[in-house]
Design an enzyme around this catalytic site. Structure first.
Site, short mmCIF file in Angstrom:
data_model
loop_
_atom_site.label_atom_id
_atom_site.label_comp_id
_atom_site.label_asym_id
_atom_site.label_seq_id
_atom_site.Cartn_x
_atom_site.Cartn_y
_atom_site.Cartn_z
N ASN A 7 -28.39 -36.69 41.25
CA ASN A 7 -27.31 -36.62 42.23
C ASN A 7 -26.13 -37.35 41.60
O ASN A 7 -26.09 -38.58 41.58
CB ASN A 7 -27.78 -37.30 43.52
CG ASN A 7 -26.72 -37.29 44.60
OD1 ASN A 7 -25.59 -36.86 44.38
ND2 ASN A 7 -27.09 -37.76 45.79
N ARG A 99 -28.29 -31.90 42.61
CA ARG A 99 -27.61 -31.72 43.89
C ARG A 99 -26.18 -31.28 43.57
O ARG A 99 -25.47 -31.95 42.82
CB ARG A 99 -27.57 -33.05 44.64
CG ARG A 99 -26.76 -32.94 45.89
CD ARG A 99 -26.56 -34.26 46.56
NE ARG A 99 -25.83 -34.06 47.80
CZ ARG A 99 -25.21 -35.02 48.43
NH1 ARG A 99 -25.21 -36.24 47.97
NH2 ARG A 99 -24.57 -34.77 49.54
N HIS A 189 -24.45 -31.76 53.67
CA HIS A 189 -25.74 -32.42 53.99
C HIS A 189 -26.82 -31.37 54.28
O HIS A 189 -27.80 -31.65 54.97
CB HIS A 189 -25.64 -33.29 55.26
CG HIS A 189 -24.95 -34.61 55.07
ND1 HIS A 189 -24.34 -35.26 56.10
CD2 HIS A 189 -24.82 -35.41 53.99
CE1 HIS A 189 -23.83 -36.40 55.68
NE2 HIS A 189 -24.11 -36.52 54.39
N ARG A 250 -14.67 -42.19 56.80
CA ARG A 250 -13.96 -40.95 57.14
C ARG A 250 -13.69 -40.87 58.63
O ARG A 250 -14.53 -41.26 59.45
CB ARG A 250 -14.78 -39.72 56.73
CG ARG A 250 -14.88 -39.57 55.23
CD ARG A 250 -15.69 -38.33 54.86
NE ARG A 250 -16.38 -38.57 53.62
CZ ARG A 250 -17.60 -38.16 53.34
NH1 ARG A 250 -18.28 -37.43 54.22
NH2 ARG A 250 -18.15 -38.43 52.19
N GLU A 396 -34.04 -35.56 50.61
CA GLU A 396 -33.37 -34.43 49.96
C GLU A 396 -33.95 -34.16 48.58
O GLU A 396 -34.06 -33.02 48.16
CB GLU A 396 -31.87 -34.73 49.85
CG GLU A 396 -31.18 -34.75 51.20
CD GLU A 396 -29.91 -35.59 51.19
OE1 GLU A 396 -30.02 -36.83 51.35
OE2 GLU A 396 -28.82 -35.02 51.05
#
Ligand code: ADP
Length: 424
Positions: A7, A99, A189, A250, A396
């Protein structure tokens, strides 16, 4: 087979070594052999590696670029120092799974990487300028370190959401802008939401088609997903990961007119405004303290900090509102699933998010919720709750490893196509 899952972020690489194959997948017995991360690539990097059942290795070491960082990771993985069973040379790493944040409309499934796929991922850079360049650098570094002999597979954050109907992915802007520039909701996601749907199905012994749930991934980035018959039908992040819920730094949903107004008032350029919304907003901006939920909860408890409380309340309200929206989207759900660093570890946040949802059939069991150990999977709703509340630790990397194995073995991958819109 041993899969190195990477990742790659803007100045970091996180990795896991996962052992998987058909037999292991069938009995859900695939496992992580080692994991770690290199942060601050390009200067004095922070290295943290850990093999299963071993003491962690931590060091500061100058690492110039992704290639050097990956070299450091691989040297450790195959060394006696890591002691990973069955991994003693480069030949013991069979596949690299990456990823990749944005697959645009092009990539609806995990894909073996060749030159054409790599250039397709590069084409998506204009859609995800903050994320895809790092993913591409990770892929190129892996090619350099392993050579072309080791297959590489891209697993996209967007592909699980490719099943959204156009009523969910279209914005209310002129349609030709979607046709011309592909401006739409993509959602992110996806691998986490897909894992949560999969794990929920396994835990409850259901067929995929019987999974009708709302998943909440609450970490530094936060997103919710409405899952119907095992497929994503709506999600809160949009064209970029900026949209949706209030997150660590965010803003989530904001009236876009604020951008023009503020840029006049504060003399900020457009890129500066976007940075403000991405990096200086959310929990950090509201509290003026930190983007870290654990720290905010401590501030609130120990010092009664009003802005910390306010930030937490706005965060929880934004998650709660999303649950309501997706109950409507799905026409009712069987469960709400909490995940991500906050969702998995904070009983208090789960409780504050669920507050007031009882009339909708979502009833938390406060004792069960408080008793669930951090990072553990379990049910935290009251026995009679019409909508169950589950906590599931996301994974993940496991799905990336499985997809990588399937892609290389020529086994069918889950693919995602848009649903037909309901006529309303
Ligand atoms: P990322 O989205 O970067 O993968 P994580 O999923 O690890 O991030 O989530 C990080 C967030 O989880 C941080 O805000 C952190 O404070 C929060 N977190 C971790 N443990 C706890 C805890 N015990 N209580 C509250 N928040 C926690």
């Amino acid at each position: 087979m041993n899969i190195l899952v990477l990742n790659s972020g803007s100045s970091s690489i996180k990795f896991q070594v996962v052992q998987t194959d058909s037999a292991l997948i069938a009995r859900d017995g695939d496992r992580c052999l080692a994991k770690g991360q290199v942060e601050r690539i390009g200067s004095l990097a922070l290295v943290a590696f850990q093999a299963a059942d071993r003491a962690p290795l931590k060091e500061d070491v100058p690492l110039r670029d992704y290639r050097s960082a990956l070299d450091r990771i691989v040297r450790w993985v195959i060394s006696p120092e890591s002691g990973i069973e069955g991994v003693t040379s480069m030949a013991d790493i069979h596949i690299v799974g990456h990823r990749v944040v944005h697959g645009g409309e092009k990539f609806r499934a995990s894909t073996l990487i060749d030159d054409a796929v790599l250039s397709g991922i590069e084409d998506c850079i204009e859609l995800a300028p903050l994320h895809n360049p790092a993913n591409v650098r990770g892929i190129r570094a892996a090619r350099e370190v392993f050579g072309r002999g080791v297959p590489q597979v891209a697993v996209f954050d967007t592909s699980f959401h490719a099943t959204m109907p156009e009523t969910a992915y279209l914005y209310g802007i002129p349609y030709h802008l979607y046709r011309r520039y592909k401006i739409r909701r993509y959602g992110f996601h996806g691998t986490s939401h897909r894992y949560l749907a999969y794990r929920y199905r396994v835990l409850n012994k259901l067929a995929k088609e019987d999974v009708n749930i709302i998943t909440l991934h609450l970490g530094n980035g936060c997103s919710a997903c409405a899952i119907k018959n095992g497929e994503s039908v709506n999600t809160s992040m949009g064209f970029t990961p900026l949209e949706g819920m209030v997150m660590g730094t965010r803003a989530g949903d904001v009236d876009v007119s604020v951008i023009e107004y503020l840029s006049h008032k504060e003399g900020l350029s457009l890129p500066e405004m976007i940075t403000l919304l991405n990096k200086q907003s959310g929990l950090l901006g509201l509290s003026g303290l930190t983007s870290d939920m654990r720290e905010l909860l401590e501030e609130e408890k120990e010092n009664g900090d009003r802005r910390a409380s306010l930030a937490i309340d706005v965060f929880c309200a934004s998650a709660r509102r999303r649950i309501g929206a997706y109950l409507a989207e799905l026409g009712g759900a069987d469960a709400v699933v909490f995940s991500g660093g906050i969702g998995e570890n904070s009983a208090v946040i789960r409780q504050r998010v669920c507050r007031g949802l009882e009339p909708l059939g979502i009833v938390l069991d406060e004792a069960r919720n408080a008793a669930l150990k951090k990072g553990q999977t379990g049910r935290v709703s009251k026995s009679g709750s019409r909508v169950k509340i589950d906590v599931i630790a996301t994974n993940e990397e496991l799905l990336i490893a499985r997809d990588a194995f399937r892609a290389v073995s020529g086994l069918p991958q889950p693919t995602y196509s848009p649903r037909k819109s309901r006529k309303s």
